[in-house]
Design a protein around this motif. Structure first.
Motif: not given
Length: 291
Positions: A100-112
């Motif tokens: 998820l990457a929105m509005r110039g905020k730091q993006p993040f990745i999620v692993l199950h």
């Protein structure tokens, strides 16, 4: 087989982006105001919701928390010439990963957790690199909108149903095309096509018990057999119906695409140019590993 990996300094998304991704992205950009619509729809509250949801219910990976995963993330970012995003591990029985990457905020990745349990560490890095491909190609806004429309499809008012369904169909087609680019990012980061195909094979029919018995070459033969069915027009129609509601291309198609690209001049040029640049300069490579 040992694979020496070097960073692809200056790597540009258009250097590896899949042609279908280019076409589908150009088509979406013809829809006026699409980017602005999703950004305004989510707003700051949406950003805070996703951030709080992850920081409260997942484990944030870092040098002092799951350092092995953090090392895989940092190395993949260095190879793909990207800033390091946040990485979370979330307890979930369905193998999956998302970005998820929105509005110039730091993006993040999620692993199950179930995905990590299914894969080797090298394959986990391929997953991380695939998700980094979304960031490298700046897929974030359209990915977010696609997910929202899929979730809200059954709740849309009838007067907007036809328009919403058309938009949803266009977005799903785009997402499937974008996945091909991200598989290429996974290959660029791992520089081992069999590893990426192995990952796709496990997503199709793997389990921690079955994984040691799976055969990459047999899966590629299966992918070729699927392609050969395309000579029948009726089967072509059935394939279209099969893939239309999906957010990802079929695993056999992804395996075939990555196998073809691994032997292409485009891939060879991207990797070999970097090897030539760093040939004889191993002191500058720091902790690059040989798998």
């Amino acid at each position: 087989m040992s694979v020496t990996k070097v960073p692809l300094i200056g790597l540009k998304a258009d250097g590896f982006r899949h042609p279908l991704d280019l076409q589908a992205t150009a088509a979406l950009k013809q829809l006026p105001g699409l980017d602005l619509m999703i950004r305004n729809f989510l707003g700051s509250i949406g950003e805070q919701f996703y951030y709080l949801n992850n920081i409260a219910s997942s484990v944030l990976v870092g040098p002092e928390q799951l350092p092995q995963l953090h090392g895989l993330l940092v190395e993949a970012c260095q190879i793909l010439d990207l800033e390091v995003p946040q990485l979370y591990v979330r307890q979930h029985p369905v193998p999956n990963a998302y970005t998820l990457a929105m509005r110039g905020k730091q993006p993040f990745i999620v692993l199950h957790t179930s995905l990590i349990d299914l894969l080797t560490l090298e394959e986990v890095q391929a997953v991380i690199a695939h998700e980094l491909g979304h960031l490298k190609c700046e897929h974030g806004v359209y990915l977010t909108l696609a997910n929202l429309l899929v979730l809200a499809a059954g709740q849309l008012p009838s007067w907007g149903g036809a328009i919403a369904q058309t938009l949803q169909s266009r977005l799903l087609e785009w997402v499937r095309c974008a996945e091909f680019s991200c598989d290429r990012a996974a290959l660029l980061a791992t520089q081992d096509p069999k590893l990426v195909v192995s990952l796709l094979m496990k997503l199709a029919g793997g389990s921690p018990t079955l994984a040691p018995q799976l055969n990459v070459e047999a899966f590629l033969a299966q992918a070729r057999a699927y392609e050969e069915t395309g000579k029948d027009p009726m089967l072509d129609l059935l394939k279209d119906l099969q893939t239309a509601p999906l957010t990802h291309p079929l695993p056999v198609l992804r395996a075939k695409e990555i196998d073809l690209w691994a032997s292409s001049q485009n891939y060879s040029a991207l990797v070999q140019n970097s090897f030539s640049r760093y040939n004889g300069k191993t002191d500058n490579l720091g902790g690059w590993r040989n798998w």
